[in-house]
Design a protein around this motif. Sequence first.
Motif, PDB file in Angstrom:
ATOM      1  N   LYS A  27     -41.189  15.768  21.187  1.00 38.85           N
ATOM      2  CA  LYS A  27     -41.289  14.725  22.217  1.00 38.85           C
ATOM      3  C   LYS A  27     -42.663  14.821  22.865  1.00 38.85           C
ATOM      4  CE  LYS A  27     -36.408  14.525  23.357  1.00 38.85           C
ATOM      5  NZ  LYS A  27     -35.378  14.734  24.343  1.00 38.85           N
ATOM      6  N   HIS A  28     -43.328  13.676  22.996  1.00 38.69           N
ATOM      7  CA  HIS A  28     -44.598  13.626  23.706  1.00 38.69           C
ATOM      8  C   HIS A  28     -44.298  13.399  25.185  1.00 38.69           C
ATOM      9  CE1 HIS A  28     -47.255  13.784  20.240  1.00 38.69           C
ATOM     10  NE2 HIS A  28     -46.265  13.159  19.602  1.00 38.69           N
ATOM     11  N   VAL A  29     -44.963  14.161  26.028  1.00 45.13           N
ATOM     12  CA  VAL A  29     -44.699  14.153  27.462  1.00 45.13           C
ATOM     13  C   VAL A  29     -45.924  13.591  28.171  1.00 45.13           C
ATOM     14  CG1 VAL A  29     -44.105  15.617  29.421  1.00 45.13           C
ATOM     15  CG2 VAL A  29     -43.310  16.234  27.145  1.00 45.13           C
ATOM     16  N   ALA A  30     -45.706  12.724  29.142  1.00 43.08           N
ATOM     17  CA  ALA A  30     -46.818  12.135  29.902  1.00 43.08           C
ATOM     18  C   ALA A  30     -46.905  12.747  31.290  1.00 43.08           C
ATOM     19  CB  ALA A  30     -46.621  10.629  30.004  1.00 43.08           C
ATOM     20  N   THR A  31     -48.095  12.901  31.773  1.00 42.10           N
ATOM     21  CA  THR A  31     -48.423  13.338  33.139  1.00 42.10           C
ATOM     22  C   THR A  31     -47.602  14.530  33.625  1.00 42.10           C
ATOM     23  OG1 THR A  31     -46.949  11.676  34.133  1.00 42.10           O
ATOM     24  CG2 THR A  31     -49.274  11.052  33.811  1.00 42.10           C
ATOM     25  N   THR A  32     -47.497  15.545  32.791  1.00 42.39           N
ATOM     26  CA  THR A  32     -46.813  16.778  33.177  1.00 42.39           C
ATOM     27  C   THR A  32     -47.833  17.912  33.112  1.00 42.39           C
ATOM     28  OG1 THR A  32     -44.737  15.962  32.257  1.00 42.39           O
ATOM     29  CG2 THR A  32     -44.885  18.324  32.677  1.00 42.39           C
ATOM     30  N   PHE A  33     -47.957  18.643  34.227  1.00 38.92           N
ATOM     31  CA  PHE A  33     -48.963  19.694  34.319  1.00 38.92           C
ATOM     32  C   PHE A  33     -48.322  21.005  34.746  1.00 38.92           C
ATOM     33  CE2 PHE A  33     -51.105  15.687  34.845  1.00 38.92           C
ATOM     34  CZ  PHE A  33     -52.214  15.830  34.027  1.00 38.92           C
ATOM     35  N   MET A  34     -48.910  22.091  34.276  1.00 39.88           N
ATOM     36  CA  MET A  34     -48.431  23.426  34.629  1.00 39.88           C
ATOM     37  C   MET A  34     -49.622  24.241  35.121  1.00 39.88           C
ATOM     38  SD  MET A  34     -46.409  26.117  32.219  1.00 39.88           S
ATOM     39  CE  MET A  34     -45.159  27.140  32.974  1.00 39.88           C
ATOM     40  N   GLN A  35     -49.482  24.808  36.295  1.00 42.83           N
ATOM     41  CA  GLN A  35     -50.498  25.699  36.867  1.00 42.83           C
ATOM     42  C   GLN A  35     -49.970  27.118  36.733  1.00 42.83           C
ATOM     43  OE1 GLN A  35     -53.597  25.138  38.345  1.00 42.83           O
ATOM     44  NE2 GLN A  35     -53.792  27.352  38.545  1.00 42.83           N
ATOM     45  N   ILE A  36     -50.735  27.990  36.064  1.00 44.52           N
ATOM     46  CA  ILE A  36     -50.344  29.388  35.910  1.00 44.52           C
ATOM     47  C   ILE A  36     -51.370  30.237  36.639  1.00 44.52           C
ATOM     48  CG2 ILE A  36     -49.831  31.275  34.316  1.00 44.52           C
ATOM     49  CD1 ILE A  36     -49.284  29.145  32.150  1.00 44.52           C
ATOM     50  N   ASP A  37     -50.918  30.924  37.690  1.00 42.99           N
ATOM     51  CA  ASP A  37     -51.759  31.856  38.435  1.00 42.99           C
ATOM     52  C   ASP A  37     -51.354  33.275  38.065  1.00 42.99           C
ATOM     53  OD1 ASP A  37     -53.048  29.746  39.838  1.00 42.99           O
ATOM     54  OD2 ASP A  37     -51.366  29.641  41.235  1.00 42.99           O
ATOM     55  N   ALA A  38     -52.046  34.256  38.628  1.00 39.96           N
ATOM     56  CA  ALA A  38     -51.780  35.653  38.279  1.00 39.96           C
ATOM     57  C   ALA A  38     -50.338  36.066  38.565  1.00 39.96           C
ATOM     58  CB  ALA A  38     -52.747  36.574  39.019  1.00 39.96           C
ATOM     59  N   LYS A  39     -49.699  35.479  39.595  1.00 37.22           N
ATOM     60  CA  LYS A  39     -48.343  35.910  39.943  1.00 37.22           C
ATOM     61  C   LYS A  39     -47.382  34.754  40.185  1.00 37.22           C
ATOM     62  CE  LYS A  39     -49.840  40.297  41.751  1.00 37.22           C
ATOM     63  NZ  LYS A  39     -49.738  41.319  42.718  1.00 37.22           N
ATOM     64  N   SER A  40     -47.812  33.527  39.921  1.00 34.79           N
ATOM     65  CA  SER A  40     -46.924  32.393  40.158  1.00 34.79           C
ATOM     66  C   SER A  40     -47.266  31.244  39.207  1.00 34.79           C
ATOM     67  CB  SER A  40     -47.034  31.917  41.604  1.00 34.79           C
ATOM     68  OG  SER A  40     -48.331  31.396  41.859  1.00 34.79           O
ATOM     69  N   TYR A  41     -46.370  30.270  39.179  1.00 33.07           N
ATOM     70  CA  TYR A  41     -46.593  29.076  38.375  1.00 33.07           C
ATOM     71  C   TYR A  41     -45.951  27.890  39.076  1.00 33.07           C
ATOM     72  CZ  TYR A  41     -41.740  28.695  36.985  1.00 33.07           C
ATOM     73  OH  TYR A  41     -40.387  28.515  37.006  1.00 33.07           O
ATOM     74  N   ARG A  42     -46.351  26.686  38.664  1.00 38.03           N
ATOM     75  CA  ARG A  42     -45.679  25.478  39.136  1.00 38.03           C
ATOM     76  C   ARG A  42     -45.843  24.402  38.071  1.00 38.03           C
ATOM     77  NH1 ARG A  42     -50.318  24.893  42.662  1.00 38.03           N
ATOM     78  NH2 ARG A  42     -51.394  23.009  42.032  1.00 38.03           N
ATOM     79  N   ILE A  43     -44.850  23.516  38.003  1.00 41.67           N
ATOM     80  CA  ILE A  43     -44.879  22.399  37.069  1.00 41.67           C
ATOM     81  C   ILE A  43     -44.765  21.120  37.891  1.00 41.67           C
ATOM     82  CG2 ILE A  43     -43.696  21.238  35.158  1.00 41.67           C
ATOM     83  CD1 ILE A  43     -42.722  23.979  34.223  1.00 41.67           C
ATOM     84  N   GLU A  44     -45.659  20.160  37.606  1.00 38.88           N
ATOM     85  CA  GLU A  44     -45.661  18.875  38.290  1.00 38.88           C
ATOM     86  C   GLU A  44     -45.507  17.759  37.267  1.00 38.88           C
ATOM     87  OE1 GLU A  44     -49.234  18.444  40.559  1.00 38.88           O
ATOM     88  OE2 GLU A  44     -48.758  20.124  41.878  1.00 38.88           O
ATOM     89  N   VAL A  45     -44.675  16.774  37.598  1.00 39.56           N
ATOM     90  CA  VAL A  45     -44.504  15.578  36.787  1.00 39.56           C
ATOM     91  C   VAL A  45     -44.854  14.378  37.667  1.00 39.56           C
ATOM     92  CG1 VAL A  45     -42.879  14.161  35.475  1.00 39.56           C
ATOM     93  CG2 VAL A  45     -42.683  16.655  35.404  1.00 39.56           C
ATOM     94  N   ASP A  46     -45.795  13.569  37.214  1.00 38.81           N
ATOM     95  CA  ASP A  46     -46.255  12.408  37.986  1.00 38.81           C
ATOM     96  C   ASP A  46     -46.660  12.801  39.404  1.00 38.81           C
ATOM     97  OD1 ASP A  46     -45.909  10.547  35.893  1.00 38.81           O
ATOM     98  OD2 ASP A  46     -43.760  10.421  36.349  1.00 38.81           O
ATOM     99  N   GLY A  47     -47.313  13.958  39.548  1.00 36.29           N
ATOM    100  CA  GLY A  47     -47.796  14.406  40.846  1.00 36.29           C
ATOM    101  C   GLY A  47     -46.760  15.042  41.749  1.00 36.29           C
ATOM    102  N   GLN A  48     -45.513  15.117  41.315  1.00 38.98           N
ATOM    103  CA  GLN A  48     -44.441  15.711  42.118  1.00 38.98           C
ATOM    104  C   GLN A  48     -44.042  17.067  41.530  1.00 38.98           C
ATOM    105  OE1 GLN A  48     -43.153  14.176  44.932  1.00 38.98           O
ATOM    106  NE2 GLN A  48     -44.842  12.752  44.569  1.00 38.98           N
ATOM    107  N   MET A  49     -43.977  18.074  42.386  1.00 36.95           N
ATOM    108  CA  MET A  49     -43.584  19.398  41.916  1.00 36.95           C
ATOM    109  C   MET A  49     -42.102  19.381  41.530  1.00 36.95           C
ATOM    110  SD  MET A  49     -44.043  23.194  43.562  1.00 36.95           S
ATOM    111  CE  MET A  49     -43.317  22.739  45.095  1.00 36.95           C
ATOM    112  N   VAL A  50     -41.808  19.826  40.299  1.00 41.08           N
ATOM    113  CA  VAL A  50     -40.421  19.868  39.827  1.00 41.08           C
ATOM    114  C   VAL A  50     -39.931  21.304  39.650  1.00 41.08           C
ATOM    115  CG1 VAL A  50     -40.488  17.604  38.734  1.00 41.08           C
ATOM    116  CG2 VAL A  50     -41.114  19.628  37.408  1.00 41.08           C
ATOM    117  N   GLU A  51     -40.860  22.236  39.579  1.00 45.33           N
ATOM    118  CA  GLU A  51     -40.449  23.636  39.415  1.00 45.33           C
ATOM    119  C   GLU A  51     -41.587  24.533  39.847  1.00 45.33           C
ATOM    120  OE1 GLU A  51     -39.499  26.494  35.611  1.00 45.33           O
ATOM    121  OE2 GLU A  51     -38.627  24.486  35.567  1.00 45.33           O
TER     122      GLU A  51
END
Length: 184
Positions: A112-136
Amino acid sequence: MDGIDRSHSPEFIEFKQDGSFALSLVKGDYLGFYELTGSILKLSSESGGRFNADWSLTILPNQIILKGLDDGYKVTEMYFSIIDKVPDFDDFEERVLGTWQIYKTRDNGDVKHVATTFMQIDAKSYRIEVDGQMVENGASVINTRHHKVVFESDDVMWEAWFYGKELRLTNPKNGFQYDLRRVD
């Protein structure tokens, strides 16, 4: 080897003068105790298996050979080469950290191709955003030696590897995979 030559990903074992040893395996790091009586090496560790058994020890100039003495290991020999230091694994962490676009997922052959989904990985944390909204979001641990990343939300040690400049995260329990491209 168990009757057949087998090559494994690097396993590191360090014997310390206080009667303990440190062990690095693909499935994780362990500590244990050893007792050396003549050429018999008795290993005791929480890893179980072959690192919780008795071995005949042969010391060569740049290598040690362990030959199994216990049932189940009598045909097993392990060869360890002497190294000056465990290789530096920091490069892996540096490559994983940052902002990534999740552009594709794979699940049992279903892509599946996913649009506008981003993942930020830091040294001790992460976050996933879809369309600019944090989902996890949550804590993360990067296991540099074993090239795995653990995300707090599922406590699974995701296998992390690079396909050229792209990052792949694969869940070893169900085969689900994220394909990511670097943004920053």
